[in-house]
Write a protein that holds these residues in place. Structure first.
Motif, PDB file in Angstrom:
ATOM      1  N   GLU A 118       0.836  -1.209   0.000  1.00 17.36           N
ATOM      2  CA  GLU A 118       0.000   0.000   0.000  1.00 17.36           C
ATOM      3  C   GLU A 118       0.862   1.247   0.000  1.00 17.36           C
ATOM      4  O   GLU A 118       0.600   2.198  -0.734  1.00 17.36           O
ATOM      5  N   THR A 119       1.894   1.261   0.798  1.00 12.75           N
ATOM      6  CA  THR A 119       2.775   2.425   0.897  1.00 12.75           C
ATOM      7  C   THR A 119       3.568   2.634  -0.387  1.00 12.75           C
ATOM      8  O   THR A 119       3.758   3.767  -0.833  1.00 12.75           O
ATOM      9  N   MET A 120       3.997   1.541  -0.997  1.00 14.68           N
ATOM     10  CA  MET A 120       4.833   1.630  -2.188  1.00 14.68           C
ATOM     11  C   MET A 120       4.033   1.756  -3.483  1.00 14.68           C
ATOM     12  O   MET A 120       4.598   2.074  -4.527  1.00 14.68           O
ATOM     13  N   GLY A 121       2.735   1.483  -3.411  1.00 17.63           N
ATOM     14  CA  GLY A 121       1.904   1.562  -4.611  1.00 17.63           C
ATOM     15  C   GLY A 121       2.178   0.443  -5.591  1.00 17.63           C
ATOM     16  O   GLY A 121       2.097   0.637  -6.808  1.00 17.63           O
ATOM     17  N   ILE A 122       2.517  -0.740  -5.069  1.00 17.71           N
ATOM     18  CA  ILE A 122       2.753  -1.913  -5.920  1.00 17.71           C
ATOM     19  C   ILE A 122       1.949  -3.084  -5.366  1.00 17.71           C
ATOM     20  O   ILE A 122       1.456  -3.023  -4.242  1.00 17.71           O
ATOM     21  N   GLY A 123       1.843  -4.137  -6.135  1.00 20.64           N
ATOM     22  CA  GLY A 123       1.141  -5.327  -5.669  1.00 20.64           C
ATOM     23  C   GLY A 123       1.943  -6.064  -4.609  1.00 20.64           C
ATOM     24  O   GLY A 123       3.177  -6.109  -4.666  1.00 20.64           O
ATOM     25  N   ALA A 124       1.240  -6.639  -3.652  1.00 17.04           N
ATOM     26  CA  ALA A 124       1.907  -7.424  -2.601  1.00 17.04           C
ATOM     27  C   ALA A 124       2.661  -8.610  -3.194  1.00 17.04           C
ATOM     28  O   ALA A 124       3.637  -9.084  -2.600  1.00 17.04           O
ATOM     29  N   ASP A 125       2.242  -9.054  -4.378  1.00 20.99           N
ATOM     30  CA  ASP A 125       2.923 -10.167  -5.038  1.00 20.99           C
ATOM     31  C   ASP A 125       4.302  -9.771  -5.573  1.00 20.99           C
ATOM     32  O   ASP A 125       5.052 -10.616  -6.055  1.00 20.99           O
ATOM     33  N   ARG A 126       4.653  -8.507  -5.458  1.00 20.23           N
ATOM     34  CA  ARG A 126       5.974  -8.022  -5.890  1.00 20.23           C
ATOM     35  C   ARG A 126       6.942  -7.875  -4.720  1.00 20.23           C
ATOM     36  O   ARG A 126       8.036  -7.347  -4.887  1.00 20.23           O
ATOM     37  N   ILE A 127       6.514  -8.325  -3.532  1.00 19.18           N
ATOM     38  CA  ILE A 127       7.334  -8.179  -2.336  1.00 19.18           C
ATOM     39  C   ILE A 127       7.600  -9.548  -1.731  1.00 19.18           C
ATOM     40  O   ILE A 127       6.657 -10.285  -1.432  1.00 19.18           O
ATOM     41  N   GLY A 128       8.868  -9.870  -1.586  1.00 22.00           N
ATOM     42  CA  GLY A 128       9.260 -11.120  -0.940  1.00 22.00           C
ATOM     43  C   GLY A 128       9.819 -10.836   0.450  1.00 22.00           C
ATOM     44  O   GLY A 128      10.661  -9.962   0.601  1.00 22.00           O
ATOM     45  N   ILE A 129       9.322 -11.566   1.435  1.00 22.74           N
ATOM     46  CA  ILE A 129       9.834 -11.445   2.806  1.00 22.74           C
ATOM     47  C   ILE A 129      10.082 -12.857   3.317  1.00 22.74           C
ATOM     48  O   ILE A 129       9.150 -13.646   3.447  1.00 22.74           O
TER      49      ILE A 129
END
Length: 161
Positions: A118-129
């Motif tokens: 939400e903060t970055m304005g990208i899909g959560a599927d683009r973030i790996g943790i």
């Protein structure tokens, strides 16, 4: 395409809230820092700043600046994203490794990804943790702190499209 690498580490201490990935985590200790100490966001910010050749968080938010003492790291991430956009870049994806014995990362992963996306304005599927333990070795293994490694892939916007 531009790639940036980020790294951050903070000491766990009594008497502070724990923030990771933009969320408050129920835990007996928090991370010591000039800001809220969110090592995950700090590593992501440094990776993005590296990809756009803008130094690191300390350049933009020096710990000598009393006006930013206690700042939420999610605010720092918003600033970094605005800077990247102004320079003509979008985030393709972020990948991170959180080294900590505790708290366990898996139960927090989706909430962190949602907040970061939400903060970055990208899909959560683009973030790996990914959460990893240090198998009891070093400061992370002794539960003295948390360290995070991050990689950011950014793409220059095509203004002709």
């Amino acid at each position: 395409m531009r790639v940036g690498v980020g790294y951050d580490v903070h000491r766990l201490v009594e008497g502070r809230k724990l923030f990771l990935g933009g969320i408050e985590v129920p835990f007996s200790k928090g991370l010591l820092g000039h800001s809220d100490g969110d090592v995950l966001i700090h590593a992501i910010c440094d990776a993005i700043l590296g990809a756009i050749s803008e130094g690191d968080i300390g350049v933009h938010f020096p710990d000598s600046d009393r006006t930013t003492e206690g700042i939420r790291s999610i605010t720092i991430l918003s600033y970094v994203m605005d800077l990247a956009r102004k320079k003509g870049y979008t985030v393709v994806n972020i990948d991170t490794v959180v080294a900590a014995e505790e708290p366990k990362i898996q139960p927090l992963r989706e909430a962190m990804k949602k907040t970061l996306a939400e903060t970055m304005g990208i899909g959560a599927d683009r973030i790996g943790i990914k959460g990893k333990t240090a198998e009891g070795m070093g400061f992370a293994g002794r539960k003295e702190g948390i360290e995070v490694y991050a990689v950011a892939l950014l793409e220059e916007k095509d203004e002709s499209a």
